[in-house]
Write a protein that holds these residues in place. Structure first.
Motif, PDB file in Angstrom:
ATOM      1  N   PRO A 163       0.839  -1.205   0.000  1.00  0.00           N
ATOM      2  CA  PRO A 163       0.000   0.000   0.000  1.00  0.00           C
ATOM      3  C   PRO A 163       0.873   1.254   0.000  1.00  0.00           C
ATOM      4  CG  PRO A 163      -0.026  -1.050   2.157  1.00  0.00           C
ATOM      5  CD  PRO A 163       0.797  -1.925   1.248  1.00  0.00           C
TER       6      PRO A 163
ATOM      7  N   CYS B  16       1.801   6.445   4.543  1.00  0.00           N
ATOM      8  CA  CYS B  16       0.779   7.078   5.381  1.00  0.00           C
ATOM      9  C   CYS B  16       0.494   8.515   4.941  1.00  0.00           C
ATOM     10  CB  CYS B  16       1.246   7.054   6.837  1.00  0.00           C
ATOM     11  SG  CYS B  16       0.052   7.735   7.998  1.00  0.00           S
TER      12      CYS B  16
ATOM     13  N   TYR C  78     -11.431   3.557   1.738  1.00  0.00           N
ATOM     14  CA  TYR C  78     -10.143   3.582   2.450  1.00  0.00           C
ATOM     15  C   TYR C  78      -8.957   3.484   1.497  1.00  0.00           C
ATOM     16  CZ  TYR C  78     -11.965   3.382   7.203  1.00  0.00           C
ATOM     17  OH  TYR C  78     -12.566   3.701   8.402  1.00  0.00           O
TER      18      TYR C  78
ATOM     19  N   ALA D 221      -7.962   0.775   0.264  1.00  0.00           N
ATOM     20  CA  ALA D 221      -7.263  -0.442   0.665  1.00  0.00           C
ATOM     21  C   ALA D 221      -6.701  -1.110  -0.587  1.00  0.00           C
ATOM     22  CB  ALA D 221      -8.211  -1.377   1.403  1.00  0.00           C
TER      23      ALA D 221
ATOM     24  N   ASP E 141      -3.858  -4.995   5.167  1.00  0.00           N
ATOM     25  CA  ASP E 141      -3.625  -3.554   5.004  1.00  0.00           C
ATOM     26  C   ASP E 141      -4.108  -2.915   6.305  1.00  0.00           C
ATOM     27  OD1 ASP E 141      -2.991  -1.097   3.910  1.00  0.00           O
ATOM     28  OD2 ASP E 141      -4.281  -1.312   2.142  1.00  0.00           O
TER      29      ASP E 141
ATOM     30  N   PHE F 219      -4.647   0.331   8.952  1.00  0.00           N
ATOM     31  CA  PHE F 219      -4.878   1.774   9.055  1.00  0.00           C
ATOM     32  C   PHE F 219      -4.984   2.119  10.541  1.00  0.00           C
ATOM     33  CE2 PHE F 219      -6.330   0.526   4.924  1.00  0.00           C
ATOM     34  CZ  PHE F 219      -6.132   1.611   4.091  1.00  0.00           C
TER      35      PHE F 219
ATOM     36  N   LEU G 283      -5.532   9.572  10.339  1.00  0.00           N
ATOM     37  CA  LEU G 283      -4.594   8.492  10.038  1.00  0.00           C
ATOM     38  C   LEU G 283      -3.188   8.829  10.545  1.00  0.00           C
ATOM     39  CD1 LEU G 283      -4.332   5.710   8.622  1.00  0.00           C
ATOM     40  CD2 LEU G 283      -3.649   6.954   6.559  1.00  0.00           C
TER      41      LEU G 283
ATOM     42  N   TYR H 297      -0.876   5.775  10.932  1.00  0.00           N
ATOM     43  CA  TYR H 297      -0.041   4.618  10.594  1.00  0.00           C
ATOM     44  C   TYR H 297      -0.659   3.859   9.440  1.00  0.00           C
ATOM     45  CZ  TYR H 297       2.960   0.527  11.138  1.00  0.00           C
ATOM     46  OH  TYR H 297       3.893  -0.473  10.924  1.00  0.00           O
ATOM     47  N   ARG H 298       0.174   3.554   8.461  1.00  0.00           N
ATOM     48  CA  ARG H 298      -0.214   2.676   7.349  1.00  0.00           C
ATOM     49  C   ARG H 298       1.009   1.845   7.009  1.00  0.00           C
ATOM     50  NH1 ARG H 298      -3.390   3.494   1.907  1.00  0.00           N
ATOM     51  NH2 ARG H 298      -3.819   1.297   1.510  1.00  0.00           N
TER      52      ARG H 298
ATOM     53  N   GLN I  31       7.816   4.521   8.484  1.00  0.00           N
ATOM     54  CA  GLN I  31       6.904   3.384   8.424  1.00  0.00           C
ATOM     55  C   GLN I  31       7.261   2.510   7.232  1.00  0.00           C
ATOM     56  OE1 GLN I  31       2.784   4.715   8.589  1.00  0.00           O
ATOM     57  NE2 GLN I  31       3.268   6.252  10.148  1.00  0.00           N
TER      58      GLN I  31
ATOM     59  N   PRO J  76       5.835  -0.144   4.623  1.00  0.00           N
ATOM     60  CA  PRO J  76       4.526  -0.570   4.140  1.00  0.00           C
ATOM     61  C   PRO J  76       4.272  -2.054   4.389  1.00  0.00           C
ATOM     62  CG  PRO J  76       5.726   0.603   2.417  1.00  0.00           C
ATOM     63  CD  PRO J  76       6.676   0.371   3.546  1.00  0.00           C
ATOM     64  N   SER J  77       3.004  -2.379   4.543  1.00  0.00           N
ATOM     65  CA  SER J  77       2.593  -3.770   4.622  1.00  0.00           C
ATOM     66  C   SER J  77       2.802  -4.402   3.253  1.00  0.00           C
ATOM     67  CB  SER J  77       1.115  -3.848   5.034  1.00  0.00           C
ATOM     68  OG  SER J  77       0.735  -5.171   5.269  1.00  0.00           O
TER      69      SER J  77
END
Length: 184
Positions: free
Chosen positions: A6, A9, A116, A118, A123, A125, A133, A135-136, A172, A174-175
């Motif tokens: 994704p 953030c 979102y 997504a 994923d 949020f 928001l 954190y992503r 951060q 990403p996932s």
């Protein structure tokens, strides 16, 4: 299967509201699940190997987050016709099997996932108490295969920080996961 990441953030982006049916037989809205200190909205599904690799950690972290006043919810938005393993009945079985400490909601029309933006499962949020928001990112460094439990708990640490300060970490990762299975 191509893994997707994704976007980074978008700090203070406001959480879109929703009301969806849960595997517990009730409808849940964002205000219903919002925590006193912060809120985690995660998009998962029943069959994604990335989700399955971290399912025990998701449940562990959700228990720990709830103790900190963090609301947690999971949403399945995959096309349940093309991917019957993600249908509502199988969602109920998944929630029961793993004893989810959070509502598991069905986004059959995929409107919530779209609102979102997504991208993948999982994923994550992470929102502050004002639903901005913060954190992503990823749960931890696990990929498709299970990994040691002692990895840094990126998601948990970020949500703890958000619950304490209202702000997420600047850095951060990403996932990564399978794409959301969109309807044709």
């Amino acid at each position: 299967m191509a893994a997707l990441n994704p976007p980074v953030c978008d700090f203070d982006w406001q959480a879109p509201h929703f009301t969806l049916p849960g595997t517990d037989g009730r409808h849940h809205s964002l205000p219903d699940i919002a925590g006193e200190n912060s809120t985690l909205v995660m998009f998962i599904c029943n069959h994604c190997p990335f989700v399955l690799a971290v399912m025990d950690k998701i449940v562990r972290d959700a228990h720990d987050m709830k103790a900190l006043g963090i609301g947690v919810v999971a949403i399945c938005s995959n096309d349940h016709v093309a991917y019957p393993q993600d249908n509502f009945e199988n969602m109920q079985l998944m929630a029961e099997k793993h004893d989810f400490p959070f509502p598991y909601l069905h986004d059959a029309e995929q409107e919530v996932a779209r609102s979102y933006d997504a991208v993948c499962t999982p994923d994550f949020f992470g929102f502050n108490k004002d639903l901005g928001l913060q954190y992503r990112g990823r749960l931890d460094a696990t990929r498709m295969n299970a990994s040691p439990a002692e990895l840094r708990r990126d998601l948990f640490e970020a949500m703890k920080l958000i619950s304490e300060t209202g702000r997420g970490p600047e850095e951060q990762v990403p996932s990564i996961g399978c794409s959301i299975k969109w309807k044709a």
